[in-house]
Design a protein around this motif. Structure first.
Motif, PDB file in Angstrom:
ATOM      1  N   LYS A 150       0.675  -1.096  -0.074  1.00  0.00           N
ATOM      2  CA  LYS A 150      -0.156  -0.075  -0.097  1.00  0.00           C
ATOM      3  C   LYS A 150       0.728   1.115   0.119  1.00  0.00           C
ATOM      4  O   LYS A 150       1.821   1.405   0.650  1.00  0.00           O
ATOM      5  CB  LYS A 150      -0.661  -0.104   1.164  1.00  0.00           C
ATOM      6  CG  LYS A 150      -1.930   1.086   1.357  1.00  0.00           C
ATOM      7  CD  LYS A 150      -2.845   1.165   2.535  1.00  0.00           C
ATOM      8  CE  LYS A 150      -1.898   1.126   3.712  1.00  0.00           C
ATOM      9  NZ  LYS A 150      -2.881   1.049   5.002  1.00  0.00           N
ATOM     10  N   THR A 177       0.852   3.097 -10.626  1.00  0.00           N
ATOM     11  CA  THR A 177       0.174   2.008 -10.128  1.00  0.00           C
ATOM     12  C   THR A 177      -0.290   0.753 -11.095  1.00  0.00           C
ATOM     13  O   THR A 177       0.093  -0.651 -10.897  1.00  0.00           O
ATOM     14  CB  THR A 177      -1.070   2.429  -9.343  1.00  0.00           C
ATOM     15  OG1 THR A 177      -0.724   3.409  -8.388  1.00  0.00           O
ATOM     16  CG2 THR A 177      -1.724   1.236  -8.654  1.00  0.00           C
ATOM     17  N   THR A 220      -3.246   1.952  -3.903  1.00  0.00           N
ATOM     18  CA  THR A 220      -2.532   3.389  -3.726  1.00  0.00           C
ATOM     19  C   THR A 220      -3.667   4.129  -3.964  1.00  0.00           C
ATOM     20  O   THR A 220      -4.720   3.904  -4.070  1.00  0.00           O
ATOM     21  CB  THR A 220      -1.293   3.160  -5.011  1.00  0.00           C
ATOM     22  OG1 THR A 220      -2.277   3.571  -6.256  1.00  0.00           O
ATOM     23  CG2 THR A 220      -0.594   2.283  -5.157  1.00  0.00           C
ATOM     24  N   SER A 277     -10.373   3.467  -8.255  1.00  0.00           N
ATOM     25  CA  SER A 277      -9.146   2.568  -7.913  1.00  0.00           C
ATOM     26  C   SER A 277      -9.191   1.250  -9.134  1.00  0.00           C
ATOM     27  O   SER A 277      -7.995   0.769  -9.461  1.00  0.00           O
ATOM     28  CB  SER A 277      -9.309   1.673  -6.692  1.00  0.00           C
ATOM     29  OG  SER A 277      -9.753   2.592  -5.741  1.00  0.00           O
ATOM     30  N   SER A 303      -5.532  -0.536  -8.568  1.00  0.00           N
ATOM     31  CA  SER A 303      -5.465  -0.402  -7.044  1.00  0.00           C
ATOM     32  C   SER A 303      -6.749  -1.261  -6.830  1.00  0.00           C
ATOM     33  O   SER A 303      -7.774  -1.119  -7.020  1.00  0.00           O
ATOM     34  CB  SER A 303      -5.607   1.015  -6.519  1.00  0.00           C
ATOM     35  OG  SER A 303      -5.548   1.093  -5.156  1.00  0.00           O
TER      36      SER A 303
END
Ligand SMILES: O=C1C[C@@](O)(C(=O)O)C[C@@H](O)[C@@H]1O
Length: 216
Positions: free
Chosen positions: A136, A154, A168, A182, A187
């Motif tokens: 993370k 990411t 992230t 995300s 993410s």
């Protein structure tokens, strides 16, 4: 994308007062234990588990954002050992406490409260090299392009590490979009608030649930 909702009780009484029904839509609860007196942590752990019997819980003792949270590496390692067996996941600030032996359920994390560092790929690589299954990063963007860079890096990292759960987010106003998008940049989790936020830019659980429904 899973929704994590932090709780930040400062006392055993505050744990008892939690209106846990409101957290039903959270996939995970994060207990930010760093707001409690150290002496109460054992009892608090039992109480938090009793309050959320059906939800997975992350134990987090954050030290990076608080000058007043002074904890020795030994005491931090003891906390990690003690609480890793009690909760589903345990947050470990691995780049700060690098000598620690990571438990299997470790979630390693790094926060930068001033910037999205240019060496973000190195930071993610170092954390992944620890062997943890969940990595993370949260950083503070200074401009729009920082947010895009976090998302690009990411996505790149998640594609290169398909077996890793990567989490992230960009904090603050500028980063809000990363908290609802995300899924589109690799993410896996987002952090949403119930009442007080545990980091700048967090949206409420209610809003994140609504947005997720629209996107899915
Ligand atoms: O690591 C994180 C993410 C976070 O900093 C956020 O920006 O939402 C909130 C923290 O409670 C949590 O431990």
């Amino acid at each position: 994308m899973k929704i994590v909702v932090p709780i930040m009780p400062k006392s055993l009484a505050e744990i008892a007062e939690l209106d846990t029904i409101q957290y039903a839509a959270a996939d995970l609860i994060e207990w930010r234990a760093d707001f409690m007196p150290m002496a109460d942590l054992e009892q608090a752990a039992r109480d938090v588990k009793a309050q959320f019997p059906k939800q997975e819980i992350i134990f987090t003792y954050r030290t990076e954002d608080k000058a007043e949270t002074i904890i020795s590496a030994e005491d931090y390692a003891t906390l990690v050992q003690q609480f890793s067996t009690v909760f589903t996941y345990i947050d470990v600030e691995i780049l700060k406490f690098s000598a620690i032996t990571l438990p299997d359920n470790a979630l390693v994390s790094y926060h930068d409260f001033t910037q999205i560092p240019l060496n973000l790929p190195d930071i993610l690589s170092k954390m992944a090299a620890s062997g943890a299954k969940i990595v993370k990063f949260a950083g503070m963007p200074q401009k729009q392009s920082d947010v895009l860079r976090l998302m690009t890096e990411t996505l790149r990292f998640s594609e290169a590490h398909p077996n890793l759960t990567l989490v992230t987010m960009a904090m603050g106003e500028l980063g809000k979009m990363t908290r609802v998008a995300s899924d589109s940049f690799g993410s896996s989790w987002t952090f949403a608030s119930m009442g007080a936020t545990s980091a700048p830019g967090q949206l409420s659980l209610e809003d994140v649930v609504k947005i997720r429904e629209i996107f899915q």
